[in-house]
Motif scaffolding. Structure first.
Motif, PDB file in Angstrom:
ATOM      1  N   GLY A   1      -1.367  -0.656  10.147  1.00 44.79           N
ATOM      2  CA  GLY A   1      -0.946   0.260  11.217  1.00 44.79           C
ATOM      3  C   GLY A   1       0.546   0.163  11.479  1.00 44.79           C
ATOM      4  O   GLY A   1       1.006   0.369  12.606  1.00 44.79           O
TER       5      GLY A   1
ATOM      6  N   THR B   1      -1.197   7.112   6.889  1.00 42.55           N
ATOM      7  CA  THR B   1      -2.649   7.089   7.049  1.00 42.55           C
ATOM      8  C   THR B   1      -3.277   5.948   6.250  1.00 42.55           C
ATOM      9  O   THR B   1      -4.355   5.480   6.593  1.00 42.55           O
ATOM     10  CB  THR B   1      -3.290   8.415   6.603  1.00 42.55           C
ATOM     11  N   GLU B   2      -2.602   5.502   5.205  1.00 47.32           N
ATOM     12  CA  GLU B   2      -3.180   4.443   4.372  1.00 47.32           C
ATOM     13  C   GLU B   2      -2.796   3.041   4.837  1.00 47.32           C
ATOM     14  O   GLU B   2      -3.456   2.068   4.490  1.00 47.32           O
ATOM     15  CB  GLU B   2      -2.743   4.616   2.917  1.00 47.32           C
ATOM     16  N   CYS B   3      -1.702   2.904   5.563  1.00 44.02           N
ATOM     17  CA  CYS B   3      -1.209   1.566   5.902  1.00 44.02           C
ATOM     18  C   CYS B   3      -2.282   0.762   6.630  1.00 44.02           C
ATOM     19  O   CYS B   3      -2.699   1.122   7.730  1.00 44.02           O
ATOM     20  CB  CYS B   3       0.026   1.653   6.792  1.00 44.02           C
ATOM     21  N   PRO B   4      -2.769  -0.330   6.042  1.00 45.01           N
ATOM     22  CA  PRO B   4      -3.870  -1.053   6.677  1.00 45.01           C
ATOM     23  C   PRO B   4      -3.416  -1.835   7.901  1.00 45.01           C
ATOM     24  O   PRO B   4      -4.242  -2.210   8.729  1.00 45.01           O
ATOM     25  CB  PRO B   4      -4.351  -1.997   5.570  1.00 45.01           C
TER      26      PRO B   4
ATOM     27  N   VAL C   1       0.968   4.278  -2.742  1.00 43.22           N
ATOM     28  CA  VAL C   1       0.329   5.565  -2.435  1.00 43.22           C
ATOM     29  C   VAL C   1       1.334   6.723  -2.395  1.00 43.22           C
ATOM     30  O   VAL C   1       0.966   7.882  -2.514  1.00 43.22           O
ATOM     31  CB  VAL C   1      -0.469   5.456  -1.110  1.00 43.22           C
TER      32      VAL C   1
ATOM     33  N   THR D   1       0.826  -1.208   0.000  1.00 42.05           N
ATOM     34  CA  THR D   1       0.000   0.000   0.000  1.00 42.05           C
ATOM     35  C   THR D   1       0.865   1.265   0.000  1.00 42.05           C
ATOM     36  O   THR D   1       0.619   2.205  -0.751  1.00 42.05           O
ATOM     37  CB  THR D   1      -0.946  -0.017   1.218  1.00 42.05           C
TER      38      THR D   1
END
Lengths: 638, 220
Positions: A522, A517-520, A488, A484
């Motif tokens: 965390g 903010t995008e890292c699923p 991004v 991701t």
């Protein structure tokens, strides 16, 4: 993992968290910025005017356009923040300052001679370590050379007073009018204290055999500058010759201009590019009408009776020998005379050791273990910030000596230069300086020669900071190499490394925060706790005003000529840092309305942020709709 | 990869209310559904915030604990959740159906609710599009079809060429769906295997697929 620091911080002798206070300045949070600047530099207010700013010389932005005006921002932080007022106990001081009040204890007793930057820095450190510190100052006010000789057009007394008051407020006791060898002896100090620091600086002006010690219309730099600052300037004869090429000589020359000298000729051994004075100071002096006469050595004072008429100089063929040592050589038979009726010699300063020889011990020869030397007294001529650094070092040595515990060593790695490929990607932005006063005007008085930045200018200048080292950090334990972040990032910085964990190059990262903010999983956080700051501020805004306006910092000052007002604005490094969670938390904290301001498509530095933000807002709106709540509680603002 | 999609939040909320859940364990899963943005740590946090927002506005007392093990489909990992499961009235699992069932089996007497619809075995493209690539049919014939699966990529799972609904390379089910057999045909031509097009695939044995009842597989 070894800590990294940006080169601005590494270059600062006092290791000031430059990026920290510049970021706060960009937010218009001057008081907090001042607190950060002061953490490692008790003379941060003064340094905001006079520092030789090694930070700027190492600013990574220089590879894009020009360095940040860091010194100006330090000055702005103190000027616009709630810095220490004339009364150190005043209620207007920020919370932080109050917490630092009266740190001292009674662990050990330490005496410090000299209340200049080195002495007071050491004093503050030792007080913070729980010791009882008394500083003996022979003058009626503290600050050392900053107080006595730095002209007011460069450093206002109020800034120095602020620094001194802050130090005093931490519990450092300063005794004024106390001179070593006259009011007390070194033996007495040693008997009464567990440790003694000598920080008496370099109070003597050097001269040359060519000049009378101090005669009619021949002065040396320190007494001259002192007299001017004390309000008793000597009446200068029409043309002034300043001998010397260092920063003090420049101060002398510019002071002479302000005192009304018809002509000021500076004479120095070095060529223009080898002059020890800082380049910008030489330029400022030249702009004020100081004539530079380089590669000349004083040979003979031309006088008629008691009146000086000029200075005969011999041309210099070299100043330093092959080994770099000072060894001036002159061109035979090449002389010229510089005309002038006043000569001010400014060729260096020396220390005063007269009171350091006692019946017990001659400190100039052997240094007892309980006696330490700090600042320019120990290091020779240097800078204010250099004296601050030395004050820290000596305080640590004293503390180690008194407690028997060695000082901690912290050696972080320095962040590399901005990689070549990133340089064209960072948009250029004009550097702002506070240098707006025409030279013809500023030579008329001793008011500040540069008025400094306004609040808005300072905030905008702070925004130029590339926020080096505020970017993404990957937690390898959490990363699942989902790609991701790779997909991004606006700059294709993240890579999946050999051990199947995302690797984000700290030197390349521009700290937009999109990947975090995008890292699923965390697995990515931003340095400097930016997520926590955003959350705290959003919650506070929601509670206080029932509205939260998320803004990109880069856009914040575009529309208005004043700092944004009101409690609703929550600025982010990039709007891409505003996650769905953050939007929901703002609503949970009681916001009836959450606005997310988008940057215009063409003006956005972080290309992918806009689309992701639009998608996130739509997603939160869908969630609200599904829950039977009002989707219009959150909205995009173009 | 197993691709999941979070259930509509009103459906999730209705389950919570219907089961009278006051203390909820919201369990994410750190592998497949994390990658498909359905049940990783980030989605767990977002769902928590959304549910709490709703519960507050309804006056429903809801206390949510968040926990995201590496995988919910292995008992060794789900056991790490034991204390939190015990303390909760129910577990809302954001794992795929495998994880939900593993949890339910591991913790008898505990209500385990699904927060994710398990969608497919699919691939993740840079533009966040997930496409179904595999039907887990148990008898792979990709070697004969140029690496394109007729079982899932043909809407009718046909084995011997397109049906009459293939129009301009698109499936009659939707113009967004490429005709699986057109894709296979083009691919075989690209591989210069056009001749295999004429070979007839015999009737398929569906017993290794789900028509033989729940499958069990004993590894060597």
């Amino acid at each position: 993992m070894r800590d990294f620091v940006p080169p601005c911080q590494a270059a600062c002798p006092a290791f000031t968290d430059v990026q920290g206070y510049v970021a706060l300045t960009a937010l218009g949070r001057f008081t907090e910025a001042y607190d950060v600047a002061r953490l490692t530099n008790p003379f941060s207010n003064s340094c905001g005017y006079i520092c030789f700013r090694p930070c700027e010389q190492n600013c990574r932005r220089a590879s894009v356009d020009q360095p940040i005006s860091i010194m100006e921002l330090k000055r702005a932080a103190a000027a616009f923040g709630e810095a220490c007022g004339p009364d150190p106990e005043s209620a207007s001081n920020g919370q932080f300052h109050m917490q630092r009040r009266n740190l001292g204890g009674e662990a050990k007793r330490i005496a410090i001679i000299g209340a200049g930057p080195a002495g007071l820095t050491a004093a503050q450190d030792l007080v913070a370590a729980g010791h009882k510190v008394t500083v003996f100052e022979r003058e009626p006010k503290a600050g050392g050379m900053l107080r006595l000789t730095i002209p007011n057009y460069r450093l206002p007394d109020t800034a120095l007073d602020c620094d001194i008051n802050e130090v005093a407020a931490t519990g450092v006791k300063i005794k004024y009018g106390q001179e070593l060898g006259k009011d007390f002896s070194i033996d007495e100090l040693r008997a009464d204290n567990d440790g003694v620091i000598i920080a008496t600086g370099l109070p003597f002006s050097r001269s040359l055999p060519v000049f009378p010690t101090e005669g009619d219309n021949v002065y040396t730099a320190i007494p001259f500058l002192k007299a001017v600052k004390a309000g008793n300037p000597p009446a200068l004869k029409s043309r002034v010759i300043v001998v010397g090429g260092g920063n003090v000589a420049i101060d002398v020359a510019r002071t002479a201009v302000r005192l009304g000298a018809k002509e000021v000729n500076l004479v120095c051994l070095e060529s223009r590019d080898k002059m020890p004075a800082h380049d910008w100071e030489i330029e400022e002096a030249a702009a004020e009408g100081v004539n530079l006469n380089c590669c000349l050595g004083p040979s003979k004072l031309v006088s008629s009776g008691a009146s000086v008429e000029g200075l005969t100089c011999q041309a210099v063929s070299r100043v330093f020998n092959e080994e770099g040592r000072f060894d001036p050589q002159f061109v035979p038979d090449k002389f010229l005379t510089v005309a002038g009726e006043t000569v001010i010699v400014s060729i260096g300063q020396g220390r005063d050791t007269s009171a350091l020889r006692s019946a017990e011990v001659d400190i100039t020869k052997e240094q007892p273990r309980d006696v330490f030397m700090a600042g320019e007294f120990a290091t020779g001529p240097g800078s204010a910030i250099g004296a601050v650094q030395n004050g820290h070092v000596v305080a640590a040595a004293v503390a180690a000596f008194l407690t028997g515990k060695p000082a901690a060593v912290y050696e972080p790695a320095v962040l590399a230069d901005l990689p070549e490929r990133m340089r064209p990607l960072v948009p250029a932005r004009q550097r702002r300086t506070g240098m707006t006063r025409p030279s013809a005007d500023r030579v008329r008085d001793f008011e500040l020669f540069e008025p400094g930045l306004t609040e808005v200018e300072a905030a905008r200048e702070g925004l130029r900071c590339m926020a080096c080292l505020s970017g993404a950090v990957v937690d390898p334990e959490k990363c699942i190499a989902c790609l991701t972040c790779v997909r991004v990032c606006p700059f294709e910085i993240p890579k999946i490394g050999a051990d199947n964990v995302a690797v984000i190059d700290t030197a390349e990262c521009q700290a937009c925060g999109l990947c975090a903010t995008e890292c699923p999983a965390g697995a990515i956080t931003l340095r400097r706790g930016q997520e926590e700051r955003l959350l705290d501020e959003a919650v506070a805004a929601a509670a206080a005003a029932k509205q939260v306006d998320f803004y990109c910092m880069n856009r914040l000052y575009n529309d208005a000529d004043e700092l944004p007002q009101g409690h609703t604005i929550v600025p982010a490094m990039c709007i891409g840092q505003v996650s769905e969670l953050l939007m929901l938390e703002a609503l949970r904290a009681g916001a009836a309305k959450v606005n997310v301001s988008l940057c215009p498509e063409e003006g956005c530095f972080f290309g992918t942020a806009r689309d992701r933000t639009i998608a996130r807002v739509a997603s939160v709106q869908a969630t609200l709709t599904e829950l039977g709540l009002e989707p219009a509680m959150i909205a995009i603002k173009e | 990869m197993i691709v999941g999609q979070r259930k509509p939040i009103d459906e999730i909320y209705a389950m919570i209310v219907a089961n009278d859940v006051k203390k909820l364990l919201l369990g994410g899963c750190g592998t497949c559904v994390t990658i498909s943005f359905a049940g990783g740590e980030k989605e767990v946090a977002e769902l928590t915030a959304a549910l709490e927002l709703k519960a507050t506005s309804d006056g429903w007392t809801l206390e949510i604990t968040q926990l995201t093990p590496l995988r919910q489909c292995e008992p060794e990992y789900t056991r790490e959740m034991a204390d939190a499961v015990k303390a909760a009235d129910a577990v809302l699992s954001l794992s795929c159906g495998v994880g939900v069932q593993t949890l339910a089996a591991e913790f008898p007497g505990k209500r385990v609710l699904p927060g994710v619809n398990t969608m497919m075995l699919g691939s993740h493209s840079p533009d966040r599009l997930f496409i179904e690539y595999c039907g887990a049919c148990g008898d792979c014939i990709l070697g004969e079809t140029g690496g394109i699966c007729p079982i899932v990529r043909c809407s009718k799972s046909m084995l011997n060429g397109p049906c009459g609904g293939s129009v301009n390379g698109k499936c009659e089910v939707s113009p967004d769906i490429g005709c699986g057999w057109q894709l296979i045909f083009d691919k075989l031509n690209e591989l210069k295997l056009g001749a295999t097009w004429d070979e007839v695939t015999t009737a398929r044995d569906w017993r290794p697929s789900w028509h033989g009842g729940p499958r069990r597989l004993e590894s060597k």
